[in-house]
Enzyme design. Structure first.
Site, mmCIF file in Angstrom:
data_model
loop_
_atom_site.group_PDB
_atom_site.id
_atom_site.type_symbol
_atom_site.label_atom_id
_atom_site.label_comp_id
_atom_site.label_asym_id
_atom_site.label_seq_id
_atom_site.Cartn_x
_atom_site.Cartn_y
_atom_site.Cartn_z
ATOM 1 N N CYS A 57 37.101 46.462 36.974
ATOM 2 C CA CYS A 57 37.233 45.343 36.036
ATOM 3 C C CYS A 57 36.212 45.454 34.896
ATOM 4 O O CYS A 57 35.013 45.484 35.159
ATOM 5 C CB CYS A 57 37.053 44.027 36.788
ATOM 6 S SG CYS A 57 37.205 42.608 35.695
ATOM 7 N N ASN A 73 42.432 50.904 36.107
ATOM 8 C CA ASN A 73 42.191 49.488 35.868
ATOM 9 C C ASN A 73 42.346 49.270 34.367
ATOM 10 O O ASN A 73 42.723 50.183 33.629
ATOM 11 C CB ASN A 73 40.785 49.098 36.361
ATOM 12 C CG ASN A 73 40.698 47.614 36.688
ATOM 13 O OD1 ASN A 73 41.087 46.769 35.879
ATOM 14 N ND2 ASN A 73 40.183 47.291 37.868
ATOM 15 N N THR A 74 42.043 48.078 33.900
ATOM 16 C CA THR A 74 42.283 47.783 32.481
ATOM 17 C C THR A 74 41.248 48.458 31.582
ATOM 18 O O THR A 74 40.167 48.821 32.024
ATOM 19 C CB THR A 74 42.256 46.277 32.227
ATOM 20 O OG1 THR A 74 40.995 45.764 32.656
ATOM 21 C CG2 THR A 74 43.384 45.583 32.959
ATOM 22 N N CYS A 97 64.230 60.305 8.475
ATOM 23 C CA CYS A 97 63.745 61.652 8.806
ATOM 24 C C CYS A 97 63.215 62.333 7.562
ATOM 25 O O CYS A 97 62.173 62.989 7.582
ATOM 26 C CB CYS A 97 64.849 62.479 9.459
ATOM 27 S SG CYS A 97 66.320 62.716 8.430
ATOM 28 N N ASN A 139 37.402 47.208 44.079
ATOM 29 C CA ASN A 139 37.571 46.992 42.640
ATOM 30 C C ASN A 139 36.326 47.440 41.898
ATOM 31 O O ASN A 139 35.385 46.683 41.718
ATOM 32 C CB ASN A 139 37.887 45.512 42.387
ATOM 33 C CG ASN A 139 38.132 45.222 40.913
ATOM 34 O OD1 ASN A 139 37.788 46.023 40.053
ATOM 35 N ND2 ASN A 139 38.705 44.064 40.627
#
Lengths: 441, 432
Positions: free
Chosen positions: A134, A199-200, A347, A131
């Site tokens: 994060c 990841n975030t 439109c 990881n």
């Protein structure tokens, strides 16, 4: 009949749908339940020195009746003891030997890294995910995205892991970086077997405009979190494509970011991912969404004659080009199906206010069907995107398909605008009303 | 006294906030929106729906009241199926129209309960206007005039305001409490006076007003139910629909409703009266109309609503006598047919339908006697007051008019629109 089995960098799984590391993989209980319902793999909630979490931990974006189109969290890695997680991991592998159990890890020192890698190997993990992504809480302590943002550090730590790893190692990348392929190349250089992304995204999901504090609120304060959910999918797709196309990456990619159905998954696979990971959608709907995902993927593969996942991984990659290699001679114009038009005139106003004034209202006020002004239509797609009726506005090809001319070719032929007032400006091909006409309408 | 709110559940109940959020999420925000075009008061419907969706509920209320002073009443009683909701573009692809009426009710109910003050009332401008009738037209006209600083006194014959919105609209469309609370909300905000139990009935009363006030607005509505001029009509169980509905709404009785009811007529009031009888427990309710089903003036959904409650429609039958001794025992009908475009009785086709209550829903009479006394006001041949459509001014320049007395009997929303137009017209007239 479609076979969903995959071999991802040496990790076998009955299908490409894995749970991403996060709250749904916090315990053996959840992972057993997920496997029982049909998930092919699970990346265990990141293990390391257990943390202490706050409440609340999540914030969300709702959009016109749809809950959680974007999601944000400030939860950290596991808050459970390693020994409990390892015991449960062993038990899961006993019941599901053919499913992929991947241990997500995040620690600091070389000693810790090498110790925990051996611990999860002994517990029976099929793979390891590092990881390095994060973007909240852990990065301030020199872990997570702090590593992913420094390719040299990423390479060093990955090499520590590779020294002791006997099972495939996946490096999880952070999108909080200018060029995602740099850490991806570093992972490859260090010998990682695969990468996973994204990841975030570091984020503030919103502000409580009465209490003057961002979400999620912890007493009277908050902190930046990591953004995920359906809204991030386009960012993830682009980063997966960048890694998949890069000649110095070329290792398997596990795609992550806003996947909540089979179609999302297929898009990631077509752009070069060979497994996909899901978290937010499970937090929203539960493990049961897997039924739609596997059924949809099988149906898709059968309808295209694909027997294995490998047969279409990366199939869209050759068609993602640099802008300068797109055909400038390709010409499409909007066309309104008058039978289908419901007269909302969205439109019209979209083109009028937000594009090229290429749609006119009917002179007869009782006829609400707008008309395309083909001369002004630049073929941008806007009207067809905002039209609420299925297949009402379509884009119709107008060129004969025989001509092909790109910006690159025009540049080479000295046939491009080069000065501010160049007559070659593309906008010369359509009428632009004078400013004063705005006030006459 | 019976509790009408329990006896007549609302067919358009107040939305809760979740319902309002999800429903408002569906709005497309059409350009030059057909719903707004269809609204007689031109409420900016996509705007207030977007405001609800984006969490500005008080702003949504403002958007509505800016166009329509009886926003809550109209939200509940408007025939939205043929106005805003009927125009919703979704209906063209068989998607349920936005529940515009209920969303509007959600916003205006909040405005009323939280006593939103949307309008600044200026200092008195020294002029005053008398309004005859505290129905939707009169109230709407009063609000518009107060906004311009006029003193406004409304003279109302009954002891309550709101006209037919209170006394005549079916109780399952709006509760008495709702009809009254909006007028009270407006009265508190705008500060007009309502003088109750004061019928302006003769020329002396009118002359007093004309002398004292700078202008007079006639929001007098219509009169009692029309007679059908057949034998037996004077029996006690043969009553007018307007009076019947007013009785149910204002003096609910413990007495059971009649067992068999025949409603004469084919308009919306007939459907309302029939529905109410069925809901009150009548065993058999027949709507009898002398023309064909297609020719009924009632909206299709009003007839549907009546049928769902158990009402039966009978067509091409004309009443020729109310039969019975001292009391109603039935109605004698004759069958009708169209010949060369004209309705004709079929001789020898007479028959009697038993019943113990007859409700005449064949229209209301015009209040011609009062108008005839005011010099210079012109009426058309049916007794409707003629006005300039853009100002509400009658042929006597000091008099303005709007609502049923002008349009011959339309919706609350039409009266509201005409009252507002007349308010603007009076202001233009008096500030010349």
């Amino acid at each position: 009949m479609a076979n969903l089995k995959i071999n991802f960098a040496g990790i076998q799984a009955p299908n490409p749908f894995w749970l991403a590391s996060g709250p749904p993989t916090n315990s053996g209980y959840q992972i057993m339940k997920a496997f029982d319902q049909g998930w092919g793999g699970a990346v265990w909630k990141t293990l390391g020195v257990p943390v202490v979490n706050v409440s609340s931990r999540y914030g969300a974006i709702n959009h016109r009746g749809n809950r959680v189109v974007g999601f944000n969290n400030i939860e950290l890695i596991t808050d459970r003891r390693l020994c409990d997680n390892l015991r449960e991991m062993e038990e899961v592998k006993k019941y599901f030997p053919d499913h992929a159990v991947i241990a997500s890890l995040m620690v600091q020192t070389k000693k810790e890294w090498q110790q925990i890698v051996q611990d999860v190997q002994n517990a029976g993990a099929d793979g390891i995910e590092l990881n390095f992504g994060c973007p909240h809480g852990m990065c301030e302590r020199g872990m997570g995205s702090a590593v992913g943002q420094e390719p040299e550090v990423l390479e060093l730590i990955t090499s520590w892991v590779m020294e002791v790893a006997k099972i495939p190692v996946i490096v999880k990348l952070t999108p909080n970086i200018s060029d995602i392929t740099e850490p991806a190349q570093a992972a490859r250089r260090a010998g990682a077997n695969a990468i996973s992304l994204i990841n975030t995204i570091q984020s503030l999901v919103g502000v409580d405009i009465d209490k003057f504090v961002t979400y999620p609120i912890v007493e009277n304060h908050s902190s930046n979190g990591g953004y995920c959910g359906p809204a991030v999918k386009p960012i993830a797709l682009n980063m997966v494509k960048n890694c998949a196309q890069h000649p110095l990456v070329q290792i398997p990619i596990s795609g992550i970011g806003g996947i909540e159905n089979w179609r999302d998954a297929v898009e990631f696979l077509l752009l070069g991912a060979s497994s996909v990971q899901v978290c937010t959608a499970v937090m929203h709907y539960g493990f049961g969404i897997i039924r739609d995902m596997t059924a949809g993927l099988e149906q898709y593969m059968d309808s295209h004659g694909f027997e294995t996942i490998d047969q279409f991984v990366g199939k869209a990659l050759p068609n993602v080009k640099h802008w300068e290699d797109l055909n400038l001679k390709y010409s499409i114009k909007a066309s309104i199906n008058e039978e289908k038009c419901i007269g909302c005139q969205l439109c019209y106003i979209a083109c009028e206010d937000g594009a090229h004034q290429a749609i006119d209202l009917n002179d007869d006020k009782n006829n609400r069907i707008p008309k395309i002004n083909e001369e002004n239509c630049v073929g941008c797609n806007l009207c067809s995107l905002i039209c609420p009726v299925e297949d009402c506005i379509t884009m119709v090809r107008k060129d004969d398909g025989n001509e092909h001319l790109t910006w690159r070719q025009r540049t080479e032929a000295n046939d491009v605008p080069t000065t501010f007032d160049d007559a070659l400006a593309g906008g010369n091909s359509h009428t632009v009303p004078t400013p004063l006409e705005a006030l006459k309408r | 006294m019976q509790d009408n709110e329990k006896r007549f559940p609302q067919i358009k109940p107040l939305m809760n906030s979740s319902e309002a959020y999800y429903e408002s999420s569906r709005c497309l925000f059409c350009y030059n929106a057909p719903c707004t075009i269809a609204c007689p008061t031109s409420i900016d419907i996509p705007l207030f729906i977007r405001q609800i969706n984006n969490g500005n509920l008080t702003g949504a209320g403002k958007t509505i009241y800016d166009s329509n002073y009886l926003g809550n009443t109209c939200a509940k009683v408007c025939p939205t199926e043929v106005l805003c909701e009927g125009a919703c573009v979704f209906t063209k692809v068989n998607i349920k129209a936005l529940a515009i009426g209920r969303l509007q009710n959600f916003a205006t109910n909040n405005a009323i309960l939280t006593k939103q003050k949307y309008f600044e009332i200026p200092n008195p401008n020294g002029k005053s206007v008398a309004i005859i009738g505290a129905g939707p037209a009169g109230i709407s006209c009063a609000c518009e005039l107060r906004k311009a600083g006029y003193q406004v006194d409304i003279f109302e014959a009954k002891s309550n305001p709101s006209g037919l919105a209170l006394h005549g609209v079916a109780p399952y469309k709006i509760t008495n409490r709702e009809a009254l609370m909006e007028v009270e909300y407006l009265r508190e905000q705008f500060g007009f006076n309502i003088i109750y139990n004061t019928r302006i009935a003769n020329i002396e009363d009118v002359q007093k007003l004309e002398t004292k006030y700078d202008a007079v607005f006639l929001g007098i509505g219509l009169g009692n139910s029309a007679e059908i001029k057949i034998n037996g009509e004077d029996k006690p169980e043969c009553i007018g629909a307007t009076e019947f509905i007013e009785q149910i709404k204002m003096n609910p009785s413990e007495e059971p409703i009649a067992r068999k009811v025949i409603v004469l007529g084919g308009g919306n009031t007939a459907m309302d009266a029939a529905s109410e009888c069925a809901r009150l427990g009548a065993e058999k309710v027949i709507v009898a109309y002398r023309r064909s089903e297609k020719e009924m003036k009632a909206y299709y959904f009003e007839y549907d609503l009546a049928k769902v409650t158990g009402v039966t429609g009978m067509f091409n039958i004309a009443p020729i006598e109310i039969v019975g001794g001292n009391n109603v025992e039935g109605v004698k009908f004759i069958r009708t047919e169209h010949v060369d475009g004209k309705l004709r009785n079929i001789q020898g086709s007479e028959f009697v339908l038993d019943c113990d209550l007859v409700i005449k829903a064949t229209g209301q009479m015009k209040q011609k006697s009062l108008i005839a006394n005011i010099s210079g006001i012109t009426m058309d041949e049916t007794g409707r007051i003629l006005v300039n459509e853009t100002s509400g001014q009658t042929s006597n320049p000091k008099y303005f008019a709007g609502g049923d007395a002008v349009n011959g009997g339309a919706e609350v929303v039409n009266a509201t629109a005409e009252g507002k137009i007349a308010g603007i017209g009076i202001h233009l007239f008096l500030s010349r």
